[in-house]
Design an enzyme around this catalytic site. Structure first.
Site, short mmCIF file in Angstrom:
data_model
loop_
_atom_site.label_atom_id
_atom_site.label_comp_id
_atom_site.label_asym_id
_atom_site.label_seq_id
_atom_site.Cartn_x
_atom_site.Cartn_y
_atom_site.Cartn_z
N GLU A 170 1.10 -1.20 0.19
CA GLU A 170 0.15 0.51 -0.18
C GLU A 170 0.81 0.97 0.02
O GLU A 170 1.85 1.26 0.60
CB GLU A 170 -0.72 0.24 1.59
CG GLU A 170 -2.36 -0.36 1.05
CD GLU A 170 -3.17 0.34 0.17
OE1 GLU A 170 -2.29 1.32 -0.40
OE2 GLU A 170 -4.86 0.57 0.58
N ASP A 171 0.60 2.25 -0.66
CA ASP A 171 0.99 3.32 -0.40
C ASP A 171 1.14 4.40 1.13
O ASP A 171 2.32 4.68 1.27
CB ASP A 171 0.13 4.20 -1.72
CG ASP A 171 -0.93 5.06 -1.88
OD1 ASP A 171 -1.76 3.65 -0.60
OD2 ASP A 171 -1.70 5.64 -1.81
N ASP A 216 -3.79 5.58 6.31
CA ASP A 216 -4.22 6.63 7.02
C ASP A 216 -4.65 6.92 8.67
O ASP A 216 -4.51 6.35 9.23
CB ASP A 216 -4.82 7.31 5.83
CG ASP A 216 -5.16 8.99 6.09
OD1 ASP A 216 -4.58 9.24 7.23
OD2 ASP A 216 -6.39 10.09 5.79
N PHE A 247 -1.57 16.21 4.99
CA PHE A 247 -1.73 16.06 3.11
C PHE A 247 -0.88 15.97 2.63
O PHE A 247 0.31 16.85 2.73
CB PHE A 247 -2.90 16.84 2.56
CG PHE A 247 -3.61 16.13 1.70
CD1 PHE A 247 -4.82 15.07 1.74
CD2 PHE A 247 -2.91 16.98 0.48
CE1 PHE A 247 -4.67 14.27 0.16
CE2 PHE A 247 -3.82 16.19 -0.64
CZ PHE A 247 -4.36 15.17 -1.08
N ASP A 281 -1.87 11.19 -4.58
CA ASP A 281 -1.93 12.23 -5.50
C ASP A 281 -2.96 13.11 -4.65
O ASP A 281 -4.04 13.05 -3.74
CB ASP A 281 -3.39 11.63 -6.98
CG ASP A 281 -4.33 11.20 -6.09
OD1 ASP A 281 -4.41 10.19 -5.12
OD2 ASP A 281 -5.60 11.02 -6.61
P1 IMP Z 1 -6.63 5.45 5.13
O1 IMP Z 1 -8.49 3.79 3.99
O2 IMP Z 1 -7.63 6.40 5.77
O3 IMP Z 1 -6.20 4.67 5.86
O4 IMP Z 1 -6.45 5.74 3.92
C1 IMP Z 1 -6.44 5.23 2.43
C2 IMP Z 1 -5.95 5.89 1.18
O5 IMP Z 1 -6.60 7.32 1.37
C3 IMP Z 1 -4.36 5.58 1.25
O6 IMP Z 1 -4.35 4.46 0.16
C4 IMP Z 1 -4.38 6.38 0.04
O7 IMP Z 1 -5.19 6.64 -1.07
C5 IMP Z 1 -5.27 7.66 0.43
N1 IMP Z 1 -4.93 9.24 1.56
C6 IMP Z 1 -4.41 9.02 2.78
N2 IMP Z 1 -3.62 10.54 3.23
C7 IMP Z 1 -3.36 10.50 1.46
C8 IMP Z 1 -2.49 11.79 1.34
O8 IMP Z 1 -1.83 12.47 2.58
N3 IMP Z 1 -2.28 12.18 0.26
C9 IMP Z 1 -2.95 11.55 -0.50
N4 IMP Z 1 -3.86 10.31 -0.56
C10 IMP Z 1 -4.26 9.86 0.87
MG MG Z 2 -4.49 3.70 -2.40
#
Ligand code: IMP
Ligand code: MG
Length: 178
Positions: A102-103, A106, A155, A162
């Site tokens: 995963e990238d 969050d 962010f 992106d």
């Molecule tokens: P989560 O489900 O809240 O853990 O978020 C996961 C997804 O939100 C990641 O795979 C990213 O694609 C996107 N994301 C979360 N934080 C950022 C950020 O700071 N910049 C860009 N994309 C983000």
């Molecule tokens: Mg992602």
């Protein structure tokens, strides 16, 4: 301080490519030690993970496979919130060691849904590798096995991540100015 404009927002340099890739090399080294002989299947979650997966996999030297999936996003009911579903997986994962690439984690919402869905196909084990983790944003208790870097709850864009579709190609990571 180096800044970039992505669409309508200004971002400032936060993590250099060198810093990111040093951390990724450390992750690859751990994976090479831990998963030797396990024939892992790496599952890269597009789009955000493409640069991380590329850099990581260049350094993974044990026999392994790489596959790519996406998470579709649609609105669930008021009680379930946003539902994300894994699609595009062609391999049979039953009995295998899986490493999700995963990238960023969050809130952890996406990774938890992915783990739940993959578990239905009875893999031997599922490990998680994320390039970035925002510990202050995490809302789920989830086992994260290989994290390259922990970052504050800002962010960011670049290195695959992106802002509204733009900025994924930036070779460094920038955080929003403000
Ligand atoms: P989560 O489900 O809240 O853990 O978020 C996961 C997804 O939100 C990641 O795979 C990213 O694609 C996107 N994301 C979360 N934080 C950022 C950020 O700071 N910049 C860009 N994309 C983000
Ligand atoms: Mg992602």
């Amino acid at each position: 301080m180096k800044t970039v404009k992505v669409k309508d927002k200004e971002f400032e340099l936060f993590l250099s490519q060198e810093t990111i890739e040093k951390a990724i090399a450390d992750v690859a080294e751990k994976i090479n030690k831990d998963l030797a002989g396990k024939n892992p299947l790496f599952i890269c979650v597009l789009n955000g993970s493409f640069m991380y997966a590329s850099e990581l996999m260049k350094r993974v030297s044990i026999p392994s496979e790489v596959s790519f999936v996406k998470m579709s996003s649609y609105k669930g009911t008021a009680s379930t919130g946003k539902i994300k579903e894994v699609y595009g997986l062609e391999e049979d994962i039953k009995g295998r060691t899986i490493v999700i690439i995963e990238d960023i984690v969050d809130t952890g919402h996406t990774i938890v849904q992915m783990l739940d869905q993959l578990a239905c196909d009875e893999p031997k084990e599922i490990l998680v590798s994320a390039m970035l983790l925002k510990p202050a944003a995490l809302k789920h208790s989830v086992k994260l096995d290989y994290i390259a870097l922990e970052i504050p709850n800002d962010f960011i864009v670049g290195y695959g991540l992106d802002y509204d579709g733009y900025g994924r190609n930036l070779p460094d990571i920038y955080k929003i100015k403000g």
